[in-house]
Design a protein around this motif. Structure first.
Motif, PDB file in Angstrom:
ATOM      1  N   ASP A  93      -3.568 -14.994   8.236  1.00  0.00           N
ATOM      2  CA  ASP A  93      -2.527 -14.145   8.828  1.00  0.00           C
ATOM      3  C   ASP A  93      -1.812 -14.857   9.979  1.00  0.00           C
ATOM      4  O   ASP A  93      -0.624 -14.646  10.203  1.00  0.00           O
ATOM      5  CB  ASP A  93      -3.131 -12.834   9.366  1.00  0.00           C
ATOM      6  CG  ASP A  93      -3.345 -11.811   8.269  1.00  0.00           C
ATOM      7  OD1 ASP A  93      -2.416 -11.598   7.488  1.00  0.00           O
ATOM      8  OD2 ASP A  93      -4.438 -11.242   8.200  1.00  0.00           O
ATOM      9  N   ASN A 146      -9.732  -9.688   9.209  1.00  0.00           N
ATOM     10  CA  ASN A 146      -9.116  -8.502   8.616  1.00  0.00           C
ATOM     11  C   ASN A 146      -9.233  -7.297   9.557  1.00  0.00           C
ATOM     12  O   ASN A 146      -8.301  -6.503   9.675  1.00  0.00           O
ATOM     13  CB  ASN A 146      -9.765  -8.195   7.252  1.00  0.00           C
ATOM     14  CG  ASN A 146      -8.865  -7.412   6.303  1.00  0.00           C
ATOM     15  OD1 ASN A 146      -9.290  -6.421   5.732  1.00  0.00           O
ATOM     16  ND2 ASN A 146      -7.622  -7.818   6.126  1.00  0.00           N
ATOM     17  N   SER A 149      -4.268  -4.399  10.571  1.00  0.00           N
ATOM     18  CA  SER A 149      -3.117  -3.950   9.782  1.00  0.00           C
ATOM     19  C   SER A 149      -3.413  -2.562   9.221  1.00  0.00           C
ATOM     20  O   SER A 149      -4.533  -2.289   8.793  1.00  0.00           O
ATOM     21  CB  SER A 149      -2.872  -4.933   8.629  1.00  0.00           C
ATOM     22  OG  SER A 149      -2.087  -4.311   7.630  1.00  0.00           O
ATOM     23  N   ASP A 168      -7.269  -4.327   3.552  1.00  0.00           N
ATOM     24  CA  ASP A 168      -8.012  -3.791   2.410  1.00  0.00           C
ATOM     25  C   ASP A 168      -9.498  -3.565   2.677  1.00  0.00           C
ATOM     26  O   ASP A 168     -10.107  -2.716   2.036  1.00  0.00           O
ATOM     27  CB  ASP A 168      -7.843  -4.703   1.187  1.00  0.00           C
ATOM     28  CG  ASP A 168      -6.519  -4.463   0.477  1.00  0.00           C
ATOM     29  OD1 ASP A 168      -5.983  -3.341   0.580  1.00  0.00           O
ATOM     30  OD2 ASP A 168      -6.018  -5.390  -0.181  1.00  0.00           O
ATOM     31  N   VAL A 196       0.313  -6.577  -0.651  1.00  0.00           N
ATOM     32  CA  VAL A 196      -0.027  -5.733   0.493  1.00  0.00           C
ATOM     33  C   VAL A 196      -0.091  -4.307  -0.041  1.00  0.00           C
ATOM     34  O   VAL A 196       0.820  -3.857  -0.735  1.00  0.00           O
ATOM     35  CB  VAL A 196       1.042  -5.855   1.594  1.00  0.00           C
ATOM     36  CG1 VAL A 196       0.717  -4.925   2.755  1.00  0.00           C
ATOM     37  CG2 VAL A 196       1.148  -7.292   2.080  1.00  0.00           C
ATOM     38  N   SER A 197      -1.158  -3.597   0.281  1.00  0.00           N
ATOM     39  CA  SER A 197      -1.360  -2.287  -0.329  1.00  0.00           C
ATOM     40  C   SER A 197      -0.244  -1.304   0.030  1.00  0.00           C
ATOM     41  O   SER A 197       0.133  -1.182   1.189  1.00  0.00           O
ATOM     42  CB  SER A 197      -2.697  -1.696   0.118  1.00  0.00           C
ATOM     43  OG  SER A 197      -3.750  -2.415  -0.484  1.00  0.00           O
ATOM     44  N   SER A 211      -2.618   2.510   4.906  1.00  0.00           N
ATOM     45  CA  SER A 211      -1.168   2.422   4.641  1.00  0.00           C
ATOM     46  C   SER A 211      -0.475   3.784   4.660  1.00  0.00           C
ATOM     47  O   SER A 211       0.610   3.929   4.115  1.00  0.00           O
ATOM     48  CB  SER A 211      -0.873   1.762   3.288  1.00  0.00           C
ATOM     49  OG  SER A 211      -0.988   0.382   3.402  1.00  0.00           O
ATOM     50  N   ARG A 263       8.021  -1.646   0.985  1.00  0.00           N
ATOM     51  CA  ARG A 263       7.183  -1.529  -0.205  1.00  0.00           C
ATOM     52  C   ARG A 263       7.263  -0.161  -0.865  1.00  0.00           C
ATOM     53  O   ARG A 263       7.133  -0.048  -2.072  1.00  0.00           O
ATOM     54  CB  ARG A 263       5.721  -1.877   0.127  1.00  0.00           C
ATOM     55  CG  ARG A 263       5.457  -3.357   0.177  1.00  0.00           C
ATOM     56  CD  ARG A 263       4.045  -3.673   0.607  1.00  0.00           C
ATOM     57  NE  ARG A 263       3.852  -3.464   2.025  1.00  0.00           N
ATOM     58  CZ  ARG A 263       4.220  -4.333   2.960  1.00  0.00           C
ATOM     59  NH1 ARG A 263       4.760  -5.467   2.620  1.00  0.00           N
ATOM     60  NH2 ARG A 263       4.020  -4.077   4.229  1.00  0.00           N
TER      61      ARG A 263
END
Lengths: 280, 160
Positions: free
Chosen positions: A32, A111, A116, A120, A188-189, A215, A255
């Motif tokens: 990242d 992560n 973020s 995930d 990216v989810s 998300s 997205r």
């Protein structure tokens, strides 16, 4: 930019004590951080590479829980029998994470600290009620992951502190993870979620249910309203799925739209919960 | 502890394609640029520069990685294999030969990374099926072939 690669925890803490806190950046897998440098982020004066410290990596069985070192790679988790057998949702998240080259470098601590909304590994860690172990000059502390992540890219790490590991209580129950991305790899989810459930197979009800979704808000959110309504219950999921709305606040972005995220989360979650409670 | 004095350079020691290499590199230099610009190993390609496409794939200590996402200094003390290190002179590997036989190459830009990912996949799993091959190559994007002939080549090699 000066580059440091300390080889022990005391060496790291000594080093961080001597550096001006506004001038250093910690480097784990870099998957990242490097794109941020590439897109023009100013290089820090000091870059501290954590990969030289062995005790930051590894998956350890501690009896009632497991402890995962923050530098453990996504691929190491994916290849772990312990994760595969006992933490299915986390295993699924690592299996669907980016692609091989990224999984070989990216770390679970990265992560988490990247914080973020779409990370995930985060919905499974929330659903397992994970605790993060933090070390620093003032000693050690442990906080629930939901208290550790405070916003997009924001954590409760104080200056000179380091995320040492994440601790997962051995989950009583079945867990599963779902990721909706715009393609199968490297996505990216759009939404992601994890469910930890104990199901009474005879009565077809949830004895215990924890749902965490990503998300759909600035941080991962527990869907407590829906989970509460399904406590000792398993019927009429479609009728109460709108309770999800009370716990989420999705936005429009490149997205997906907020409306799509709400719809997709409710549809896929309802399907998943019905499968879980009706499974023989 | 590894520590660089005020100057922003580092004396890097790595093994590249079996040979030890010692070079002074800027601390902010990417492994990709070290390989291409300093060592002139231009088989490793740059396309996206942000870890999405896999064109810059190299094998670092036995694992495929995106060399655009790694600083050269991070590789200090490591072993790196690029596409140039795969074949021995004119003797292509079975997999490289399969890429030729199955006409898997069009523009060719993704192919070094694609071949290294496929080699690594076959190293871990002797006879991968098409689904496993797709997953194993998911980090390598090709905009020409539509992937079928690439998957054919990896599958054929697995059958040998």
């Amino acid at each position: 930019m000066k580059y440091y690669r300390p080889v022990s925890e005391p060496e790291l803490l000594d080093l961080l004590g001597t550096l001006d806190q506004s001038n250093y950046t910690l480097l784990a897998g870099g998957t990242d951080l490097m794109p941020r440098f590439e897109s023009g982020m100013e290089l820090p004066l000091h870059l501290v590479d954590l990969k030289g410290i062995d005790c930051f990596s590894g998956i350890n069985d501690r009896g009632d829980n497991i402890e995962i070192g923050s530098l453990t790679t996504i691929d190491a988790l994916r290849k772990s029998d312990l994760i595969h057998q006992s933490f299915q949702a986390l295993w699924q998240a690592t299996d669907q994470f980016a692609a091989t080259q990224i999984r070989n470098r990216a770390t679970i601590g990265g992560n988490i600290c990247n914080a973020s909304p779409a990370g995930d590994t985060l919905p499974p860690l929330y659903a397992y009620q994970a605790q993060v172990r933090i070390i620093g000059p003032a000693g050690e502390r442990q906080v629930p992951i939901a208290d550790f992540i405070s916003g997009p890219g924001k954590t409760a790490l104080n200056p000179s502190e380091i995320l040492f590991s994440v601790i997962l209580p051995k989950a009583a129950g079945f867990s599963t993870f779902y990721k909706l991305g715009l393609r199968q790899a490297m996505a990216v989810s759009v939404i992601n979620f994890a469910v930890v459930a104990v199901v009474d197979r005879e009565k077809k009800v949830f004895n215990k249910l924890t749902i965490a979704a990503g998300s759909v808000a600035p941080t991962v959110k527990y869907l407590n309203k829906l989970a509460g309504a399904l406590q000792n219950n398993g019927n009429g999921i479609d009728g109460i799925i709108d309770l999800v709305d009370q716990d989420i606040s999705p936005i429009d972005d490149i997205r997906a739209t907020a409306a799509y995220r709400r719809k997709a989360l409710k549809n896929i979650l309802a399907f998943t919960l019905k499968e879980l409670v009706n499974k023989r | 502890m590894l520590y660089i004095e005020d100057i922003e350079y580092f004396d890097l020691v790595v093994i590249v394609n079996g040979c030890e290499v010692c070079r002074r590199v800027p601390t902010h230099q990417r492994l990709l640029d070290f390989l291409r610009d300093d060592l002139r190993l231009t088989g490793t390609k740059e396309v996206c520069g942000e870890g999405e496409c896999g064109a810059c794939t190299v094998i670092l200590n036995g694992e495929t990685v995106n060399s655009c996402l790694i600083l050269a200094v991070e590789a200090h003390g490591s072993e790196i294999m690029t596409i140039e290190g795969l074949s021995h002179g004119q003797n292509l590997t079975d997999l490289q030969q399969a890429f030729i036989e199955k006409h898997s190459v069009q523009c060719g830009y993704c192919i070094p990374g694609m071949v290294l990912s496929a080699e690594q996949l076959e190293h871990e799993q002797a006879q991968p099926d098409r689904e496993i091959i797709k997953q194993g190559l998911a980090g390598n994007i090709c905009r020409c072939t539509g992937y079928h002939k690439i998957i054919d080549a990896v599958e054929q090699k697995g059958d040998r």
